[in-house]
Design an enzyme around this catalytic site. Structure first.
Site, mmCIF file in Angstrom:
data_model
loop_
_atom_site.group_PDB
_atom_site.id
_atom_site.type_symbol
_atom_site.label_atom_id
_atom_site.label_comp_id
_atom_site.label_asym_id
_atom_site.label_seq_id
_atom_site.Cartn_x
_atom_site.Cartn_y
_atom_site.Cartn_z
ATOM 1 C CG HIS A 194 45.392 -67.552 -4.180
ATOM 2 N ND1 HIS A 194 44.977 -66.494 -3.901
ATOM 3 C CD2 HIS A 194 45.407 -67.892 -3.482
ATOM 4 C CE1 HIS A 194 45.590 -66.319 -3.056
ATOM 5 N NE2 HIS A 194 45.925 -66.731 -2.548
ATOM 6 C CB CYS A 500 55.957 -68.653 3.686
ATOM 7 S SG CYS A 500 54.592 -67.475 4.600
HETATM 8 C C1 PEP Z 1 51.105 -64.086 0.965
HETATM 9 O O1 PEP Z 1 50.697 -63.549 1.409
HETATM 10 O O2 PEP Z 1 52.399 -63.662 0.883
HETATM 11 C C2 PEP Z 1 51.221 -65.411 1.700
HETATM 12 C C3 PEP Z 1 52.190 -66.771 1.764
HETATM 13 O O3 PEP Z 1 49.937 -66.602 1.387
HETATM 14 P P1 PEP Z 1 48.475 -66.071 0.355
HETATM 15 O O4 PEP Z 1 49.857 -66.415 -0.546
HETATM 16 O O5 PEP Z 1 48.390 -67.806 0.547
HETATM 17 O O6 PEP Z 1 47.718 -64.951 0.691
#
Ligand code: PEP
Ligand code: MG
Length: 540
Positions: A194, A500
Protein backbone atom coordinates in the site's frame (compact mmCIF):
# COMPACT_ATOMS: atom_id res chain seq x y z
CA UNK A 1 31.65 14.04 1.20
CA UNK A 2 32.00 11.39 -1.51
CA UNK A 3 28.78 10.47 -3.25
CA UNK A 4 27.32 7.04 -2.61
CA UNK A 5 25.01 5.15 -4.98
CA UNK A 6 22.44 2.68 -3.68
CA UNK A 7 20.35 0.36 -5.80
CA UNK A 8 16.85 -0.63 -4.87
CA UNK A 9 13.59 -1.16 -6.68
CA UNK A 10 11.02 1.28 -7.96
CA UNK A 11 7.79 1.55 -6.00
CA UNK A 12 6.68 4.68 -7.79
CA UNK A 13 8.47 6.27 -10.77
CA UNK A 14 9.85 9.79 -11.11
CA UNK A 15 12.81 11.94 -10.16
CA UNK A 16 13.50 13.97 -7.05
CA UNK A 17 16.25 15.74 -5.20
CA UNK A 18 16.09 17.18 -1.70
CA UNK A 19 17.41 17.22 1.82
CA UNK A 20 17.07 13.95 3.71
CA UNK A 21 14.39 13.75 6.36
CA UNK A 22 14.95 10.69 8.54
CA UNK A 23 11.93 8.97 10.02
CA UNK A 24 12.81 6.34 12.62
CA UNK A 25 10.64 4.22 14.84
CA UNK A 26 12.49 4.90 18.08
CA UNK A 27 11.28 1.79 19.80
CA UNK A 28 13.14 -0.21 17.16
CA UNK A 29 16.41 1.71 17.05
CA UNK A 30 19.03 0.74 19.60
CA UNK A 31 20.65 4.19 19.95
CA UNK A 32 18.80 5.16 23.12
CA UNK A 33 19.12 1.82 24.90
CA UNK A 34 22.55 1.42 26.49
CA UNK A 35 24.34 0.67 29.76
CA UNK A 36 25.93 3.50 31.75
CA UNK A 37 28.69 3.99 34.31
CA UNK A 38 28.03 5.18 37.86
CA UNK A 39 29.22 8.69 37.07
CA UNK A 40 26.54 9.00 34.34
CA UNK A 41 23.62 8.27 36.67
CA UNK A 42 22.84 11.90 37.53
CA UNK A 43 23.04 12.94 33.91
CA UNK A 44 20.60 10.18 32.83
CA UNK A 45 18.19 11.14 35.63
CA UNK A 46 18.34 14.75 34.48
CA UNK A 47 17.64 13.63 30.90
CA UNK A 48 14.64 11.66 32.16
CA UNK A 49 13.30 14.64 34.14
CA UNK A 50 13.78 16.85 31.07
CA UNK A 51 11.86 14.39 28.90
CA UNK A 52 8.99 14.26 31.43
CA UNK A 53 8.78 18.03 31.37
CA UNK A 54 8.88 18.15 27.58
CA UNK A 55 6.19 15.48 27.15
CA UNK A 56 3.99 17.14 29.80
CA UNK A 57 4.15 20.39 27.82
CA UNK A 58 3.37 18.54 24.61
CA UNK A 59 0.33 16.84 26.16
CA UNK A 60 -1.05 20.16 27.40
CA UNK A 61 -0.66 21.62 23.91
CA UNK A 62 -2.28 18.56 22.34
CA UNK A 63 -5.22 18.63 24.74
CA UNK A 64 -5.82 22.29 23.96
CA UNK A 65 -5.58 21.93 20.19
CA UNK A 66 -7.74 18.79 20.05
CA UNK A 67 -10.38 20.49 22.18
CA UNK A 68 -10.39 23.46 19.83
CA UNK A 69 -10.38 21.50 16.57
CA UNK A 70 -12.46 18.47 17.42
CA UNK A 71 -14.57 19.82 20.19
CA UNK A 72 -15.06 16.45 21.87
CA UNK A 73 -13.82 14.36 24.73
CA UNK A 74 -10.62 13.27 22.95
CA UNK A 75 -8.70 15.95 24.79
CA UNK A 76 -9.45 14.05 28.02
CA UNK A 77 -7.11 11.28 26.85
CA UNK A 78 -4.19 13.70 26.85
CA UNK A 79 -5.15 15.10 30.24
CA UNK A 80 -5.20 11.54 31.60
CA UNK A 81 -1.76 10.90 30.10
CA UNK A 82 -0.48 14.04 31.85
CA UNK A 83 -1.69 12.75 35.19
CA UNK A 84 -0.01 9.35 34.71
CA UNK A 85 3.16 11.09 33.63
CA UNK A 86 3.31 13.25 36.74
CA UNK A 87 2.74 10.25 39.02
CA UNK A 88 5.56 10.41 41.57
CA UNK A 89 5.90 6.67 42.17
CA UNK A 90 6.23 5.91 38.47
CA UNK A 91 8.98 8.52 38.11
CA UNK A 92 10.73 7.13 41.16
CA UNK A 93 10.66 3.62 39.71
CA UNK A 94 12.42 4.88 36.59
CA UNK A 95 15.03 6.80 38.59
CA UNK A 96 15.67 3.73 40.81
CA UNK A 97 16.18 1.58 37.76
CA UNK A 98 18.71 3.99 36.27
CA UNK A 99 20.57 4.15 39.59
CA UNK A 100 20.46 0.46 40.56
CA UNK A 101 20.81 -1.21 37.19
CA UNK A 102 23.06 1.38 35.50
CA UNK A 103 21.00 1.67 32.34
CA UNK A 104 20.11 4.66 30.14
CA UNK A 105 16.98 6.70 30.79
CA UNK A 106 15.29 5.20 27.72
CA UNK A 107 16.10 1.63 28.81
CA UNK A 108 14.65 2.36 32.25
CA UNK A 109 11.52 3.97 30.80
CA UNK A 110 11.00 1.07 28.42
CA UNK A 111 11.34 -1.55 31.19
CA UNK A 112 9.20 0.23 33.81
CA UNK A 113 6.43 1.22 31.43
CA UNK A 114 6.39 -2.25 29.89
CA UNK A 115 5.96 -3.81 33.33
CA UNK A 116 2.99 -1.53 34.01
CA UNK A 117 1.59 -2.18 30.58
CA UNK A 118 1.66 -5.94 31.25
CA UNK A 119 0.04 -5.52 34.66
CA UNK A 120 -2.82 -3.51 33.21
CA UNK A 121 -3.22 -5.91 30.33
CA UNK A 122 -3.61 -8.83 32.70
CA UNK A 123 -6.59 -7.17 34.40
CA UNK A 124 -10.04 -7.92 33.07
CA UNK A 125 -11.72 -4.54 33.03
CA UNK A 126 -11.79 -2.68 29.71
CA UNK A 127 -10.59 0.45 31.46
CA UNK A 128 -7.43 -1.36 32.62
CA UNK A 129 -6.69 -2.52 29.10
CA UNK A 130 -7.00 1.06 27.91
CA UNK A 131 -4.51 2.01 30.60
CA UNK A 132 -2.10 -0.54 29.13
CA UNK A 133 -2.32 1.29 25.80
CA UNK A 134 -1.81 4.59 27.61
CA UNK A 135 1.41 3.25 29.14
CA UNK A 136 2.72 2.19 25.73
CA UNK A 137 1.85 5.52 24.18
CA UNK A 138 3.54 7.42 26.98
CA UNK A 139 6.72 5.37 26.93
CA UNK A 140 6.90 5.96 23.17
CA UNK A 141 6.55 9.70 23.73
CA UNK A 142 9.20 9.75 26.43
CA UNK A 143 11.65 7.75 24.34
CA UNK A 144 10.95 10.02 21.37
CA UNK A 145 11.73 12.96 23.56
CA UNK A 146 14.94 11.38 24.90
CA UNK A 147 16.06 10.70 21.34
CA UNK A 148 15.51 14.35 20.53
CA UNK A 149 12.60 13.58 18.24
CA UNK A 150 9.73 15.98 18.65
CA UNK A 151 6.09 14.93 17.90
CA UNK A 152 5.01 12.63 15.04
CA UNK A 153 8.08 12.85 12.91
CA UNK A 154 6.22 13.22 9.63
CA UNK A 155 4.33 16.28 10.87
CA UNK A 156 7.66 18.07 10.81
CA UNK A 157 8.63 17.02 7.31
CA UNK A 158 9.60 20.17 5.42
CA UNK A 159 8.18 20.55 1.90
CA UNK A 160 10.62 19.47 -0.78
CA UNK A 161 12.59 17.00 1.35
CA UNK A 162 13.24 13.34 0.68
CA UNK A 163 11.72 11.05 3.26
CA UNK A 164 14.09 8.32 4.52
CA UNK A 165 12.36 5.55 6.46
CA UNK A 166 12.40 1.90 7.35
CA UNK A 167 8.92 1.41 5.89
CA UNK A 168 5.68 3.29 5.52
CA UNK A 169 2.53 2.17 7.27
CA UNK A 170 -0.90 3.11 5.96
CA UNK A 171 -1.39 5.46 8.91
CA UNK A 172 1.87 7.27 8.08
CA UNK A 173 0.54 8.04 4.63
CA UNK A 174 -2.22 10.13 6.17
CA UNK A 175 0.33 12.60 7.48
CA UNK A 176 2.56 12.31 4.43
CA UNK A 177 -0.33 13.01 2.07
CA UNK A 178 -0.68 16.53 3.42
CA UNK A 179 3.03 17.25 3.21
CA UNK A 180 4.76 17.92 -0.05
CA UNK A 181 7.70 15.55 0.06
CA UNK A 182 9.87 15.49 -3.08
CA UNK A 183 10.44 11.76 -2.86
CA UNK A 184 10.72 8.81 -0.50
CA UNK A 185 13.33 6.09 -0.04
CA UNK A 186 12.62 3.06 2.13
CA UNK A 187 14.45 0.10 3.59
CA UNK A 188 11.44 -2.12 3.07
CA UNK A 189 8.39 -2.08 0.83
CA UNK A 190 6.87 -4.51 -1.66
CA UNK A 191 5.94 -3.49 -5.19
CA UNK A 192 2.31 -4.32 -4.49
CA UNK A 193 2.31 -2.79 -1.01
CA UNK A 194 0.00 0.00 0.00
CA UNK A 195 2.96 2.30 0.49
CA UNK A 196 3.73 1.74 -3.19
CA UNK A 197 0.30 2.45 -4.49
CA UNK A 198 -0.10 5.41 -2.20
CA UNK A 199 3.15 6.85 -3.58
CA UNK A 200 1.93 6.30 -7.13
CA UNK A 201 -1.42 7.83 -6.26
CA UNK A 202 0.17 11.10 -5.19
CA UNK A 203 2.96 10.94 -7.80
CA UNK A 204 5.71 10.62 -5.18
CA UNK A 205 8.92 9.12 -6.61
CA UNK A 206 9.75 6.19 -4.34
CA UNK A 207 12.53 3.58 -4.16
CA UNK A 208 12.58 0.68 -1.66
CA UNK A 209 14.66 -2.37 -0.80
CA UNK A 210 17.60 -0.35 0.53
CA UNK A 211 19.02 -2.36 3.45
CA UNK A 212 20.34 -0.44 6.44
CA UNK A 213 19.38 2.83 4.74
CA UNK A 214 18.28 4.78 7.81
CA UNK A 215 21.73 4.47 9.36
CA UNK A 216 23.55 5.33 6.14
CA UNK A 217 21.95 8.70 5.45
CA UNK A 218 23.09 11.88 7.16
CA UNK A 219 20.23 13.94 8.60
CA UNK A 220 20.87 17.03 6.50
CA UNK A 221 22.50 15.33 3.50
CA UNK A 222 21.28 15.73 -0.07
CA UNK A 223 19.52 12.77 -1.62
CA UNK A 224 18.89 12.28 -5.32
CA UNK A 225 16.16 9.80 -6.20
CA UNK A 226 16.00 8.31 -9.68
CA UNK A 227 12.95 6.17 -9.11
CA UNK A 228 12.68 5.40 -12.83
CA UNK A 229 15.81 3.24 -12.43
CA UNK A 230 15.43 2.36 -8.74
CA UNK A 231 18.64 4.24 -7.93
CA UNK A 232 19.43 6.58 -5.04
CA UNK A 233 22.51 8.81 -4.80
CA UNK A 234 23.55 10.18 -1.41
CA UNK A 235 25.47 13.47 -1.46
CA UNK A 236 25.60 13.64 -5.28
CA UNK A 237 28.59 15.45 -6.81
CA UNK A 238 28.36 18.23 -9.37
CA UNK A 239 28.42 16.04 -12.47
CA UNK A 240 25.72 13.71 -11.11
CA UNK A 241 23.59 16.71 -10.25
CA UNK A 242 23.90 18.21 -13.69
CA UNK A 243 23.09 14.88 -15.40
CA UNK A 244 20.09 14.69 -13.10
CA UNK A 245 18.93 18.20 -14.00
CA UNK A 246 19.08 17.30 -17.71
CA UNK A 247 17.05 14.17 -17.14
CA UNK A 248 14.56 16.06 -15.04
CA UNK A 249 14.05 18.69 -17.68
CA UNK A 250 13.48 15.96 -20.33
CA UNK A 251 10.98 14.39 -17.92
CA UNK A 252 9.14 17.65 -17.37
CA UNK A 253 8.95 18.20 -21.12
CA UNK A 254 7.63 14.69 -21.74
CA UNK A 255 5.01 15.13 -19.05
CA UNK A 256 3.94 18.53 -20.41
CA UNK A 257 3.65 17.02 -23.88
CA UNK A 258 1.46 14.17 -22.60
CA UNK A 259 -0.48 16.57 -20.40
CA UNK A 260 -1.28 18.85 -23.34
CA UNK A 261 -3.42 16.09 -24.90
CA UNK A 262 -4.61 14.61 -21.63
CA UNK A 263 -8.11 16.01 -21.93
CA UNK A 264 -8.59 14.30 -25.31
CA UNK A 265 -9.82 10.74 -25.39
CA UNK A 266 -7.40 7.85 -25.79
CA UNK A 267 -7.91 6.09 -29.12
CA UNK A 268 -5.53 3.45 -30.46
CA UNK A 269 -3.99 3.83 -33.94
CA UNK A 270 -6.66 1.53 -35.32
CA UNK A 271 -9.54 3.44 -33.80
CA UNK A 272 -10.37 1.59 -30.57
CA UNK A 273 -11.43 3.95 -27.81
CA UNK A 274 -10.09 3.19 -24.35
CA UNK A 275 -11.55 4.81 -21.24
CA UNK A 276 -8.96 5.91 -18.69
CA UNK A 277 -10.27 6.60 -15.20
CA UNK A 278 -8.52 7.38 -11.92
CA UNK A 279 -7.82 5.62 -8.63
CA UNK A 280 -8.31 8.13 -5.84
CA UNK A 281 -8.32 8.36 -2.07
CA UNK A 282 -8.93 12.02 -1.22
CA UNK A 283 -10.22 15.29 -2.78
CA UNK A 284 -6.77 16.40 -4.03
CA UNK A 285 -6.42 13.11 -5.92
CA UNK A 286 -9.70 13.65 -7.76
CA UNK A 287 -8.96 17.28 -8.63
CA UNK A 288 -5.54 16.21 -9.89
CA UNK A 289 -7.08 13.29 -11.82
CA UNK A 290 -9.59 15.49 -13.64
CA UNK A 291 -6.86 17.97 -14.42
CA UNK A 292 -4.84 15.09 -15.88
CA UNK A 293 -7.68 13.97 -18.15
CA UNK A 294 -9.39 11.26 -16.08
CA UNK A 295 -12.73 10.23 -17.55
CA UNK A 296 -14.12 9.37 -14.15
CA UNK A 297 -13.14 7.80 -10.85
CA UNK A 298 -12.57 4.10 -11.54
CA UNK A 299 -11.71 3.22 -7.96
CA UNK A 300 -12.22 5.31 -4.86
CA UNK A 301 -10.37 3.53 -2.06
CA UNK A 302 -12.33 4.64 0.99
CA UNK A 303 -9.90 3.23 3.58
CA UNK A 304 -8.31 6.62 4.17
CA UNK A 305 -11.57 7.89 5.65
CA UNK A 306 -11.12 5.41 8.48
CA UNK A 307 -7.37 5.16 9.01
CA UNK A 308 -6.91 8.16 11.24
CA UNK A 309 -10.02 7.73 13.34
CA UNK A 310 -10.44 6.06 16.69
CA UNK A 311 -14.03 5.21 15.75
CA UNK A 312 -15.79 4.96 12.39
CA UNK A 313 -17.50 8.08 10.97
CA UNK A 314 -21.30 8.24 11.19
CA UNK A 315 -23.47 8.47 8.07
CA UNK A 316 -23.47 12.28 7.87
CA UNK A 317 -19.72 12.59 8.33
CA UNK A 318 -19.08 9.82 5.83
CA UNK A 319 -21.42 11.36 3.28
CA UNK A 320 -19.67 14.68 3.61
CA UNK A 321 -16.20 13.19 3.10
CA UNK A 322 -17.27 11.01 0.18
CA UNK A 323 -18.95 13.97 -1.47
CA UNK A 324 -15.87 16.17 -1.03
CA UNK A 325 -13.66 13.57 -2.73
CA UNK A 326 -16.05 12.97 -5.62
CA UNK A 327 -17.02 16.59 -6.24
CA UNK A 328 -14.26 17.38 -8.76
CA UNK A 329 -15.65 14.48 -10.85
CA UNK A 330 -19.29 15.47 -10.38
CA UNK A 331 -20.26 15.02 -14.03
CA UNK A 332 -18.35 11.77 -14.57
CA UNK A 333 -18.94 8.10 -13.68
CA UNK A 334 -17.58 7.27 -10.24
CA UNK A 335 -16.90 3.85 -8.73
CA UNK A 336 -16.69 3.85 -4.93
CA UNK A 337 -15.40 0.79 -3.10
CA UNK A 338 -16.88 -0.31 0.22
CA UNK A 339 -14.30 -0.22 3.00
CA UNK A 340 -11.58 -2.79 2.29
CA UNK A 341 -10.16 -3.26 5.78
CA UNK A 342 -8.11 -6.05 7.30
CA UNK A 343 -4.81 -7.80 6.52
CA UNK A 344 -2.50 -5.11 5.11
CA UNK A 345 -5.03 -2.38 5.93
CA UNK A 346 -5.78 -2.74 9.65
CA UNK A 347 -7.86 0.03 11.18
CA UNK A 348 -7.37 1.63 14.59
CA UNK A 349 -10.72 0.36 15.87
CA UNK A 350 -10.42 -3.15 14.41
CA UNK A 351 -9.44 -6.14 16.51
CA UNK A 352 -7.17 -8.06 14.17
CA UNK A 353 -5.00 -9.63 16.81
CA UNK A 354 -6.66 -13.01 16.75
CA UNK A 355 -5.93 -14.02 13.16
CA UNK A 356 -2.76 -15.94 12.35
CA UNK A 357 -3.25 -15.39 8.63
CA UNK A 358 -5.09 -12.11 8.13
CA UNK A 359 -4.68 -11.96 4.33
CA UNK A 360 -6.67 -15.19 4.20
CA UNK A 361 -8.97 -14.14 6.99
CA UNK A 362 -11.65 -11.58 7.59
CA UNK A 363 -10.80 -8.75 5.26
CA UNK A 364 -12.85 -6.76 2.77
CA UNK A 365 -16.46 -7.85 2.54
CA UNK A 366 -15.90 -10.69 5.02
CA UNK A 367 -15.01 -8.16 7.68
CA UNK A 368 -17.97 -5.94 6.79
CA UNK A 369 -20.43 -8.82 7.18
CA UNK A 370 -19.04 -9.16 10.70
CA UNK A 371 -19.53 -5.44 11.33
CA UNK A 372 -23.11 -4.89 10.10
CA UNK A 373 -23.33 -1.35 11.51
CA UNK A 374 -20.28 -0.31 9.55
CA UNK A 375 -21.64 -1.83 6.34
CA UNK A 376 -25.10 -0.37 6.75
CA UNK A 377 -23.70 3.14 7.41
CA UNK A 378 -21.70 2.91 4.17
CA UNK A 379 -24.63 1.64 2.12
CA UNK A 380 -26.85 4.43 3.47
CA UNK A 381 -24.29 7.13 2.72
CA UNK A 382 -23.66 5.73 -0.77
CA UNK A 383 -27.37 5.47 -1.55
CA UNK A 384 -27.83 9.12 -0.60
CA UNK A 385 -24.83 10.01 -2.71
CA UNK A 386 -26.25 8.10 -5.68
CA UNK A 387 -28.92 10.77 -6.05
CA UNK A 388 -26.16 13.32 -6.78
CA UNK A 389 -23.55 11.31 -8.73
CA UNK A 390 -23.35 8.70 -11.48
CA UNK A 391 -22.36 6.30 -8.74
CA UNK A 392 -21.29 2.65 -8.81
CA UNK A 393 -20.52 0.61 -5.70
CA UNK A 394 -17.65 -1.90 -5.66
CA UNK A 395 -17.51 -4.81 -3.21
CA UNK A 396 -13.95 -5.73 -2.13
CA UNK A 397 -12.39 -9.18 -1.66
CA UNK A 398 -15.31 -11.17 -3.04
CA UNK A 399 -14.86 -14.91 -3.41
CA UNK A 400 -18.43 -16.21 -3.67
CA UNK A 401 -21.45 -15.04 -5.69
CA UNK A 402 -23.51 -15.39 -2.51
CA UNK A 403 -21.55 -12.49 -1.00
CA UNK A 404 -22.67 -10.25 -3.87
CA UNK A 405 -26.26 -11.46 -3.45
CA UNK A 406 -26.13 -10.63 0.24
CA UNK A 407 -24.80 -7.11 -0.36
CA UNK A 408 -27.40 -6.59 -3.08
CA UNK A 409 -30.24 -7.50 -0.76
CA UNK A 410 -28.86 -5.31 2.06
CA UNK A 411 -28.61 -2.45 -0.43
CA UNK A 412 -32.22 -2.96 -1.48
CA UNK A 413 -33.35 -2.97 2.18
CA UNK A 414 -31.52 0.26 2.94
CA UNK A 415 -32.87 1.86 -0.26
CA UNK A 416 -36.41 0.99 0.72
CA UNK A 417 -35.96 2.66 4.10
CA UNK A 418 -34.59 5.76 2.40
CA UNK A 419 -37.31 5.75 -0.25
CA UNK A 420 -34.75 5.52 -3.01
CA UNK A 421 -36.14 3.64 -5.99
CA UNK A 422 -33.24 3.70 -8.47
CA UNK A 423 -30.38 1.66 -7.11
CA UNK A 424 -26.75 2.37 -8.04
CA UNK A 425 -24.94 -0.33 -9.99
CA UNK A 426 -23.21 -2.88 -7.79
CA UNK A 427 -20.03 -4.61 -8.92
CA UNK A 428 -17.39 -7.02 -7.65
CA UNK A 429 -13.66 -6.59 -7.27
CA UNK A 430 -12.22 -9.56 -9.11
CA UNK A 431 -9.10 -9.98 -7.03
CA UNK A 432 -9.20 -13.55 -5.80
CA UNK A 433 -8.56 -16.59 -7.99
CA UNK A 434 -12.01 -17.93 -7.03
CA UNK A 435 -13.71 -14.78 -8.32
CA UNK A 436 -11.71 -14.79 -11.57
CA UNK A 437 -12.14 -18.49 -12.26
CA UNK A 438 -15.79 -18.31 -11.26
CA UNK A 439 -16.49 -15.05 -13.10
CA UNK A 440 -19.46 -16.45 -14.96
CA UNK A 441 -21.32 -17.32 -11.78
CA UNK A 442 -20.24 -14.03 -10.23
CA UNK A 443 -21.73 -12.09 -13.13
CA UNK A 444 -25.25 -13.05 -12.03
CA UNK A 445 -25.37 -10.82 -8.95
CA UNK A 446 -22.78 -8.28 -10.25
CA UNK A 447 -23.43 -5.43 -12.71
CA UNK A 448 -19.73 -4.87 -13.42
CA UNK A 449 -16.26 -6.11 -12.54
CA UNK A 450 -13.16 -4.24 -11.37
CA UNK A 451 -10.11 -6.40 -11.87
CA UNK A 452 -7.78 -5.83 -8.91
CA UNK A 453 -4.49 -7.19 -10.15
CA UNK A 454 -2.67 -6.33 -6.92
CA UNK A 455 -4.54 -8.77 -4.74
CA UNK A 456 -5.04 -11.16 -7.63
CA UNK A 457 -1.23 -11.38 -7.88
CA UNK A 458 -0.91 -11.79 -4.12
CA UNK A 459 -3.31 -14.72 -4.11
CA UNK A 460 -2.27 -16.34 -7.41
CA UNK A 461 1.41 -16.30 -6.43
CA UNK A 462 0.77 -17.02 -2.74
CA UNK A 463 2.93 -14.03 -1.89
CA UNK A 464 2.18 -11.44 0.77
CA UNK A 465 2.17 -8.10 -1.08
CA UNK A 466 3.51 -6.32 2.01
CA UNK A 467 6.37 -8.74 2.66
CA UNK A 468 9.55 -7.50 0.91
CA UNK A 469 11.33 -10.84 1.42
CA UNK A 470 8.96 -12.52 -1.06
CA UNK A 471 8.60 -9.52 -3.37
CA UNK A 472 10.33 -11.40 -6.21
CA UNK A 473 7.25 -13.64 -6.34
CA UNK A 474 4.93 -10.65 -6.73
CA UNK A 475 4.66 -10.83 -10.52
CA UNK A 476 1.68 -8.78 -11.53
CA UNK A 477 2.67 -8.80 -15.21
CA UNK A 478 3.17 -12.57 -15.36
CA UNK A 479 1.44 -14.56 -18.14
CA UNK A 480 -0.65 -16.24 -15.43
CA UNK A 481 -2.26 -12.88 -14.57
CA UNK A 482 -2.87 -11.99 -18.23
CA UNK A 483 -4.35 -15.41 -18.78
CA UNK A 484 -6.86 -14.82 -16.00
CA UNK A 485 -7.74 -11.35 -17.35
CA UNK A 486 -8.27 -12.77 -20.85
CA UNK A 487 -10.34 -15.63 -19.49
CA UNK A 488 -12.68 -13.35 -17.53
CA UNK A 489 -13.13 -11.18 -20.63
CA UNK A 490 -13.80 -14.18 -22.91
CA UNK A 491 -16.23 -15.76 -20.47
CA UNK A 492 -18.22 -12.50 -20.30
CA UNK A 493 -17.89 -10.57 -23.56
CA UNK A 494 -20.64 -8.08 -22.66
CA UNK A 495 -19.69 -7.35 -19.07
CA UNK A 496 -18.43 -3.89 -18.02
CA UNK A 497 -14.89 -4.83 -16.91
CA UNK A 498 -12.08 -2.49 -15.93
CA UNK A 499 -8.54 -3.14 -14.72
CA UNK A 500 -7.82 -1.00 -11.69
CA UNK A 501 -4.75 -2.68 -10.17
CA UNK A 502 -1.30 -1.11 -10.48
CA UNK A 503 -0.74 -3.08 -13.68
CA UNK A 504 -2.95 -0.57 -15.52
CA UNK A 505 -0.44 2.19 -14.72
CA UNK A 506 2.63 0.59 -16.34
CA UNK A 507 3.01 1.94 -19.90
CA UNK A 508 4.97 -1.16 -20.90
CA UNK A 509 2.04 -3.46 -20.07
CA UNK A 510 -0.89 -1.45 -21.40
CA UNK A 511 -0.85 -3.07 -24.83
CA UNK A 512 -1.02 -6.57 -23.33
CA UNK A 513 -4.00 -5.58 -21.18
CA UNK A 514 -5.81 -4.20 -24.23
CA UNK A 515 -4.99 -7.37 -26.15
CA UNK A 516 -6.87 -9.30 -23.46
CA UNK A 517 -9.96 -7.40 -24.60
CA UNK A 518 -10.03 -4.81 -21.80
CA UNK A 519 -11.27 -1.35 -22.84
CA UNK A 520 -11.33 0.46 -19.47
CA UNK A 521 -8.33 1.20 -17.27
CA UNK A 522 -8.16 2.96 -13.93
CA UNK A 523 -4.87 4.22 -12.55
CA UNK A 524 -3.12 6.78 -10.35
CA UNK A 525 -3.91 10.42 -11.32
CA UNK A 526 -0.27 11.32 -11.98
CA UNK A 527 0.08 8.47 -14.51
CA UNK A 528 -2.99 9.22 -16.65
CA UNK A 529 -1.43 11.54 -19.29
CA UNK A 530 1.36 9.05 -19.95
CA UNK A 531 -1.04 6.08 -20.15
CA UNK A 532 -3.28 7.94 -22.60
CA UNK A 533 -0.26 8.83 -24.73
CA UNK A 534 0.85 5.19 -24.67
CA UNK A 535 -2.58 4.04 -25.84
CA UNK A 536 -2.49 6.46 -28.79
CA UNK A 537 0.69 4.77 -30.02
CA UNK A 538 -0.72 1.24 -29.89
CA UNK A 539 -2.03 -0.65 -32.92
CA UNK A 540 -4.10 -3.59 -31.76
C1 PEP B 1 -6.14 -4.52 -6.17
O1 PEP B 1 -6.07 -5.39 -5.30
O2 PEP B 1 -5.63 -4.64 -7.31
C2 PEP B 1 -6.83 -3.25 -5.89
C3 PEP B 1 -7.06 -2.38 -6.85
O3 PEP B 1 -7.17 -3.00 -4.60
P1 PEP B 1 -6.12 -2.60 -3.43
O4 PEP B 1 -4.79 -2.39 -4.08
O5 PEP B 1 -6.66 -1.40 -2.78
O6 PEP B 1 -6.15 -3.80 -2.55
MG1 MG C 1 -7.34 -5.26 -3.56
Amino acid sequence: MKQKTLEGKTLSPGLAIGTAFIYRDVLKTPDEFYDIDEDQVDQEIRRFDGAVEHVAGLLTELAASVEKEMNDSMSGVFDAHSIILQDASLGNEVREKIRNELVSAASAVRAVFRRWERRFKAMDAEVSRQKADDMRDLSRRLIHSLAGIRSHALEKLPAGSVLVANRLLPSDTIVLGRKKAAGAILEKGGTGSHAALFAREIGLPCVAGLDGLVNKVAGDGTVLVDADRGVVVLDPDESTRSAYEKKRSAHTQAFSRAKKDAAKSAVTQDGTRIAVLANVGCPEDTANAVDNGAEGVGLYRTERLYLDKSRPPDCEALLEELRATLLPAAELPVYVRLLDAGADKPLPFMDTSREANPALGKRGIRYLFDAPELLSTQLKALLRLSTEFNLHIIVPMVTLPSEMERVRSLLAEEAEQLNITTLPKLGAMIETPAAALGAEAMSGPADFFSLGTNDLTQYVFATDRENPSVDHYFKDAHPAIFRLIRMVRQDLPDMDISVCGELAGYPEHVEKILRCGIRTLSTAPALIPRIKETIRNIRL
